[in-house]
Design a protein around this motif. Structure first.
Motif, PDB file in Angstrom:
ATOM      1  N   THR A 628     -15.265 -10.193   8.753  1.00 51.22           N
ATOM      2  CA  THR A 628     -14.017  -9.441   8.938  1.00 51.22           C
ATOM      3  C   THR A 628     -14.286  -7.945   8.890  1.00 51.22           C
ATOM      4  N   LEU A 629     -15.035  -7.518   7.883  1.00 57.31           N
ATOM      5  CA  LEU A 629     -15.332  -6.089   7.723  1.00 57.31           C
ATOM      6  C   LEU A 629     -16.202  -5.563   8.865  1.00 57.31           C
ATOM      7  N   GLU A 630     -17.105  -6.395   9.365  1.00 57.45           N
ATOM      8  CA  GLU A 630     -17.948  -5.998  10.503  1.00 57.45           C
ATOM      9  C   GLU A 630     -17.089  -5.727  11.737  1.00 57.45           C
ATOM     10  N   ILE A 631     -16.122  -6.598  11.990  1.00 61.32           N
ATOM     11  CA  ILE A 631     -15.230  -6.419  13.146  1.00 61.32           C
ATOM     12  C   ILE A 631     -14.426  -5.131  12.991  1.00 61.32           C
ATOM     13  N   LEU A 632     -13.905  -4.898  11.802  1.00 64.07           N
ATOM     14  CA  LEU A 632     -13.122  -3.682  11.565  1.00 64.07           C
ATOM     15  C   LEU A 632     -13.960  -2.431  11.781  1.00 64.07           C
ATOM     16  N   GLN A 633     -15.225  -2.485  11.366  1.00 66.57           N
ATOM     17  CA  GLN A 633     -16.104  -1.330  11.567  1.00 66.57           C
ATOM     18  C   GLN A 633     -16.402  -1.123  13.053  1.00 66.57           C
ATOM     19  N   GLU A 634     -16.643  -2.228  13.764  1.00 65.98           N
ATOM     20  CA  GLU A 634     -16.871  -2.146  15.218  1.00 65.98           C
ATOM     21  C   GLU A 634     -15.669  -1.502  15.912  1.00 65.98           C
ATOM     22  N   LEU A 635     -14.477  -1.963  15.536  1.00 66.01           N
ATOM     23  CA  LEU A 635     -13.263  -1.420  16.144  1.00 66.01           C
ATOM     24  C   LEU A 635     -13.064   0.046  15.792  1.00 66.01           C
ATOM     25  N   TYR A 636     -13.391   0.387  14.559  1.00 69.50           N
ATOM     26  CA  TYR A 636     -13.252   1.783  14.127  1.00 69.50           C
ATOM     27  C   TYR A 636     -14.175   2.688  14.952  1.00 69.50           C
ATOM     28  N   ASP A 637     -15.426   2.273  15.109  1.00 68.15           N
ATOM     29  CA  ASP A 637     -16.389   3.047  15.904  1.00 68.15           C
ATOM     30  C   ASP A 637     -15.926   3.153  17.352  1.00 68.15           C
ATOM     31  N   PHE A 638     -15.429   2.041  17.877  1.00 62.69           N
ATOM     32  CA  PHE A 638     -14.930   1.994  19.252  1.00 62.69           C
ATOM     33  C   PHE A 638     -13.762   2.958  19.442  1.00 62.69           C
ATOM     34  N   SER A 639     -12.819   2.949  18.483  1.00 60.60           N
ATOM     35  CA  SER A 639     -11.631   3.807  18.594  1.00 60.60           C
ATOM     36  C   SER A 639     -11.992   5.278  18.488  1.00 60.60           C
ATOM     37  N   ARG A 650      -4.255   1.740  12.401  1.00 58.00           N
ATOM     38  CA  ARG A 650      -4.057   0.301  12.159  1.00 58.00           C
ATOM     39  C   ARG A 650      -5.218  -0.296  11.375  1.00 58.00           C
ATOM     40  N   ILE A 651      -6.425   0.123  11.699  1.00 59.43           N
ATOM     41  CA  ILE A 651      -7.605  -0.403  10.996  1.00 59.43           C
ATOM     42  C   ILE A 651      -7.583   0.019   9.527  1.00 59.43           C
ATOM     43  N   GLU A 652      -7.255   1.285   9.288  1.00 60.61           N
ATOM     44  CA  GLU A 652      -7.209   1.779   7.910  1.00 60.61           C
ATOM     45  C   GLU A 652      -6.149   1.032   7.097  1.00 60.61           C
ATOM     46  N   ALA A 678       5.738   2.411  11.007  1.00 60.80           N
ATOM     47  CA  ALA A 678       6.253   1.155  10.446  1.00 60.80           C
ATOM     48  C   ALA A 678       5.175   0.374   9.718  1.00 60.80           C
ATOM     49  N   CYS A 679       3.959   0.380  10.287  1.00 61.63           N
ATOM     50  CA  CYS A 679       2.849  -0.346   9.675  1.00 61.63           C
ATOM     51  C   CYS A 679       2.552   0.215   8.280  1.00 61.63           C
ATOM     52  N   ALA A 680       2.512   1.553   8.189  1.00 57.87           N
ATOM     53  CA  ALA A 680       2.233   2.196   6.895  1.00 57.87           C
ATOM     54  C   ALA A 680       3.345   1.907   5.903  1.00 57.87           C
ATOM     55  N   ASN A 681       4.602   1.840   6.356  1.00 56.12           N
ATOM     56  CA  ASN A 681       5.721   1.523   5.475  1.00 56.12           C
ATOM     57  C   ASN A 681       5.581   0.133   4.865  1.00 56.12           C
ATOM     58  N   GLN A 682       5.133  -0.834   5.707  1.00 55.78           N
ATOM     59  CA  GLN A 682       4.942  -2.187   5.182  1.00 55.78           C
ATOM     60  C   GLN A 682       3.801  -2.212   4.166  1.00 55.78           C
ATOM     61  N   ILE A 683       2.766  -1.419   4.396  1.00 53.54           N
ATOM     62  CA  ILE A 683       1.677  -1.330   3.431  1.00 53.54           C
ATOM     63  C   ILE A 683       2.205  -0.749   2.115  1.00 53.54           C
ATOM     64  N   TYR A 684       3.038   0.272   2.226  1.00 53.66           N
ATOM     65  CA  TYR A 684       3.601   0.905   1.028  1.00 53.66           C
ATOM     66  C   TYR A 684       4.454  -0.099   0.249  1.00 53.66           C
ATOM     67  N   ILE A 685       5.203  -0.924   0.968  1.00 52.28           N
ATOM     68  CA  ILE A 685       6.018  -1.961   0.319  1.00 52.28           C
ATOM     69  C   ILE A 685       5.121  -2.928  -0.454  1.00 52.28           C
ATOM     70  N   ARG A 686       4.015  -3.325   0.124  1.00 53.05           N
ATOM     71  CA  ARG A 686       3.085  -4.243  -0.550  1.00 53.05           C
ATOM     72  C   ARG A 686       2.493  -3.575  -1.798  1.00 53.05           C
ATOM     73  N   ILE A 687       2.229  -2.271  -1.711  1.00 53.87           N
ATOM     74  CA  ILE A 687       1.740  -1.547  -2.886  1.00 53.87           C
ATOM     75  C   ILE A 687       2.799  -1.563  -3.994  1.00 53.87           C
ATOM     76  N   LEU A 688       4.058  -1.327  -3.600  1.00 55.41           N
ATOM     77  CA  LEU A 688       5.161  -1.347  -4.570  1.00 55.41           C
ATOM     78  C   LEU A 688       5.297  -2.726  -5.223  1.00 55.41           C
ATOM     79  N   LEU A 689       5.138  -3.777  -4.421  1.00 55.08           N
ATOM     80  CA  LEU A 689       5.217  -5.141  -4.959  1.00 55.08           C
ATOM     81  C   LEU A 689       4.066  -5.418  -5.920  1.00 55.08           C
ATOM     82  N   ALA A 690       2.879  -4.902  -5.564  1.00 56.97           N
ATOM     83  CA  ALA A 690       1.724  -5.081  -6.452  1.00 56.97           C
ATOM     84  C   ALA A 690       1.929  -4.337  -7.766  1.00 56.97           C
ATOM     85  N   GLN A 691       2.672  -3.231  -7.688  1.00 54.28           N
ATOM     86  CA  GLN A 691       2.993  -2.458  -8.897  1.00 54.28           C
ATOM     87  C   GLN A 691       4.233  -3.009  -9.608  1.00 54.28           C
ATOM     88  N   GLN A 692       4.813  -4.084  -9.021  1.00 56.13           N
ATOM     89  CA  GLN A 692       6.034  -4.724  -9.543  1.00 56.13           C
ATOM     90  C   GLN A 692       7.226  -3.762  -9.551  1.00 56.13           C
TER      91      GLN A 692
END
Length: 863
Positions: A628-639, A650-652, A678-692
């Motif tokens: 999984t991490l290899e693919i993300l790195q490939e995509l990051y380099d490509f982008s 999106r990768i970050e 929107a993607c970053a907002n959903q990530i922030y929501i998950r962080i908030l949930l992890a922080q309860q």
């Protein structure tokens, strides 16, 4: 346009006056194991005749391709090259032919690699002959040939027949003993061959001394010897003496003198026929009748062949001929400009009527009838563009006077497309803006729509997302009967609507594009529409409909033999996505890998990146974190290379989501950048949930829920409802939590969207059990997957050294009876790597054999 000219692929017939060249044939046979045979000499040395004679003596497969100036289009050249190679193996070039038939060509290296891969499958040696290679000046075609020469694994003997050396490193081939080099000095007739030609082939009773003089004065030059033989027929000894003593000097002087001698002996009827038909590159009776006004051209061509008058049969059936180049050049000097123009115009009219439009255009230009040439170019332009022959189109336009090009908006339009596909994007944009400002363009709404469509495509390539207004203007202006460009405009509308979050509208646009693409019989456009339609159906919560659409596509996009078109393998991308959403992980992996290979070749950047992100998710779901991490790195380099900032974001965010899934809140916070997308907002929501911080998360989820419902993105809505249910459960609001869980279930269960529940439903397993009656099978399968994941993790941790994700995967395959080779193929790793993993898992389990490993794994409930 007519199909391929088969005469370019036919082996020319041998003349009954042939003098066999056994020494040279022996040299050619000795060079069969070398990569290149170069036959390089000026006109008139019998280069092609030698190779034709040789091919008639060998017992190995061969194919033939004759070139002309029109072949300086890489697409046209490859099309004919592949057709020639199909005589060796009918399966050669299937993928490339499909790629060549689309307006968006992949990187040129991809086409060459595909060709080489096909040729590498051939085990026995074969010969590829390319005649008249000196007519090629396009560097990409030289690159194709260079690739063929550089590939040592091919069982290919390439024969190039040319008047000048090609721009390759011949010295390197010579040093490596990979070159058979035949030159003018080798092709010259020896005295014995001159004697054989005059006495046995031409039945001339010449003195040995006269033959020696002719051989010396012509320096063994075959064309001049042939002309001399024709001139000497029916001459007495006194006339022969005068003839032999009257010529000498340079080749050009000799050939001109001899032609004059031959021409003056011809009757007027034959002479007129020769001069009139000399304007033609290829002769057949019907075409000759059309330009001469005769009805007996078949008889005349046969007479010329029998008289050995420099007419060369291009096929074994004697339906097509050409004049020897030197002879044609001389005959053309016998015509004045007006006569040439009249004949060229007649040829253009006939060829247009027969459907050979490119050939007709060349004759119209030669006739100085620019208006007719422009009309013909405009008639064929759309077809050439849609078939990827943009270089041919631009070359034809460039043959016209510059002032005519500037004054014609259609020619300008295709010139701009040529600049664009040649990589000159800025210059193309500049000329397009000037063209759109042209008052004539503004008055022609359909044409203006085409121009605006180009503007949209420029915007998309530059990564811009706000192009709906321009795309809508383009669609409204283009006439619906202009199927190709109208379907292109529908595609841009679909992308524009999707980028605005209007999924239902994008589905409608892609549906219409699919319909028009099929009606146009343009598989590339239809497939792009189908893929985007399926993607948006998934977003719309219609997973089963997306699956049915893809399966229908696999049945529809087939060749005459019922085989899937190579370009249709792009459908596997969306089938992989559908399979992933249904938790069919191995199926998803197989489909995605297969489809990604093609979209990478086609250069479909957005689809490629989307597919790779899905593949990363598949690997992670299978427990293959490193992959999984290899693919993300490939995509990051490509982008980074293509300056695709949206993909980088999106990768970050994807990586942050992985850290949260693994319970690493600290690392997630360290990498999170507060962004408004929107993607970053959903990530922030998950962080908030992890922080309860459930209240803040619910507040944000409420806003996102409203937007998602408005967009009708029901796939995302499943996730949002699951997160809302989890947050409400955390706040102790069980009834409200169950309400949102039921809403998520009502969307997911009918369409079998398992992955969303498997990834986000585990924290609310207890609640899920309480609503099981709403979708018993779906909920049971989800809970079983939770239990399976938990037991595998728990029992694996009981080992002194737990098995890695890859080792667990291999253990599963061992239990299914896979061999080492089968495991390697299934997991896309080497057999050596497989053995290494098996050795490690044996050690961790404390076993020595497969049966012991399976028994131990079952006891631990690892399988």
């Amino acid at each position: 346009m007519k199909p391929l000219l088969t005469t370019k692929l036919n082996l020319p017939a041998l003349s009954k006056y042939l003098v066999s060249r056994q020494d040279l044939i022996m040299q050619l046979n000795q060079g069969l194991d070398k990569r290149l045979t170069l036959v390089s000499a000026p006109a008139g040395y019998g280069k092609s005749t030698l190779i034709v004679e040789w091919l008639n003596t060998i017992n190995i497969p061969y194919c033939w391709l004759s070139l002309d100036k029109k072949d300086n289009d890489p697409v046209r050249f490859l099309t004919y090259l592949i057709q020639a190679l199909k005589k060796i193996d009918i399966n050669i070039g299937k993928t490339i032919q499909t790629l060549l038939a689309s307006p968006q060509l992949p990187a040129f290296e991809v086409l060459i690699t595909n060709l080489i891969n096909d040729l590498a499958k051939l085990s026995s040696t074969f010969v590829l002959v390319v005649d008249d290679y000196h007519l090629i000046n396009e560097q990409k075609i030289h690159t194709i040939i260079q690739y063929l020469l550089d590939c040592q694994s091919l069982s290919l003997n390439l024969v190039l027949i040319t008047r000048q050396d090609p721009p390759f490193n011949l010295s390197r081939l010579r040093v490596a003993h990979q070159l058979t080099d035949i030159r003018a000095k080798d092709l010259k007739f020896k005295l014995s061959e001159v004697e054989d030609f005059f006495k046995n082939k031409m039945s001339l009773s010449l003195k040995q001394q006269d033959i020696a003089i002719l051989a010396n004065r012509t320096e063994g030059w075959i064309a001049s010897l042939q002309l001399a033989a024709i001139s000497l027929q029916k001459k007495n000894q006194q006339a022969i003496n005068r003839f032999i003593n009257s010529f000498g000097g340079s080749h050009r002087h000799v050939i001109d003198y001899l032609f004059e001698e031959v021409i003056k002996e011809l009757n007027q009827d034959i002479y007129i026929f020769l001069c009139q038909t000399a304007i033609l590159d290829s002769l057949n009776p019907a075409l000759c009748n059309a330009i001469t006004g005769r009805e007996d051209s078949a008889r005349m061509l046969s007479l010329l062949k029998e008289s050995n008058l420099f007419v060369i049969p291009l096929d074994q059936e004697y339906n097509f001929y050409r004049y020897h180049q030197l002879f044609a050049e001389y005959l053309l000097t016998e015509l004045d400009k007006e006569e040439k123009n009249t004949l060229h115009l007649k040829a253009a009219n006939y060829l247009e009527k027969e459907g050979y439009l490119i050939e007709a255009i060349n004759h119209a230009i030669a006739a100085n009838t620019t208006s007719k040439a422009i009309a013909l170019i405009e008639k064929v332009a759309d077809n050439l563009f849609q078939n990827g022959e943009i270089k041919t189109l631009v070359n034809l336009i460039d043959l016209l006077p510059q002032e005519d090009i500037r004054e014609d908006i259609n020619l300008n339009f295709y010139k701009i497309i040529g600049l664009f596909f040649d990589g000159q994007v800025q210059e193309a944009e500049f000329h397009l803006s000037m063209l759109i400002d042209n008052s004539t363009v503004v008055e022609k709404s359909g044409f203006l729509g085409r121009c605006k469509l180009l503007q949209v495509l420029f915007n998309i390539i530059k990564g811009e997302t706000s192009f709906y207004k321009l795309a809508k203007e383009s669609l409204d202006l283009i006439d619906k009967s202009d199927y190709f460009f109208y379907s292109g405009a529908l595609l841009t509308i679909g992308w524009a609507e999707a980028s605005r979050g209007r999924i239902k509208e994008s589905i409608d646009a892609f549906n219409r594009a699919l319909f028009t693409g099929k009606k146009l019989e343009q598989p590339f456009i239809a497939l792009i529409a189908l893929i985007n339609l399926a993607l948006n159906l998934i977003k719309h919560g219609e997973r089963k409909k997306a699956k049915a659409l893809c399966q229908q596509g696999l049945r529809y996009f087939v060749d005459q033999g019922g085989q899937l078109l190579p370009i249709a393998e792009v459908i596997y991308i969306t089938l992989g996505m559908v399979a992933f959403e249904g938790n069919k992980l191995k199926e998803a992996k197989e489909y995605l890998i297969k489809g990604i290979k093609l979209v990478e070749q086609l250069g479909l950047t957005h689809l490629y990146s989307e597919a790779k992100l899905y593949l990363a998710s598949v690997y992670y779901a299978l427990g293959e974190r490193n992959e999984t991490l290899e693919i993300l790195q490939e995509l990051y380099d490509f982008s980074k290379v293509i300056d695709f900032s949206y993909l980088i974001t999106r990768i970050e965010n994807y990586k942050i989501e992985l850290y949260l899934k693994e319970g690493n809140l600290e690392l997630a916070l360290e990498n999170y950048a507060n962004e408004s997308n929107a993607c970053a907002n959903q990530i922030y929501i998950r962080i908030l949930l992890a922080q309860q911080n459930f209240e803040k998360a619910l507040e944000l989820l409420q806003t996102i829920e409203e937007n998602t419902k408005q967009q009708e993105n029901y796939r995302n809505l499943i996730t949002i409802h699951l997160l809302q249910s989890y947050a409400l459960k955390g706040l102790g609001a069980k009834d409200k939590a169950i309400k949102y869980l039921k809403e998520a279930l009502s969307i997911a269960a009918p369409e079998e969207f398992y992955r969303s529940f498997i990834e986000d439903g585990q924290p609310i397993t207890q609640l899920l059990s309480e609503v099981k009656s709403l979708a018993p099978t779906f909920v049971s399968n989800v809970i079983k997957q939770f239990d399976k994941n938990s037991k595998v993790n728990e029992n694996n941790e009981k080992l002194i050294e737990p098995l890695s994700d890859r080792e667990l995967e291999i253990l599963q395959l061992i239990a299914q009876g896979y061999s080492n080779k089968g495991i390697a193929k299934e997991l896309f790793i080497t057999v050596g790597t497989t053995k290494w993993h098996i050795h490690n898992l044996y050690g961790k389990l404390g076993v020595n054999r497969r049966a012991q490993a399976i028994n131990k794994a079952r006891k631990l409930k690892l399988i």
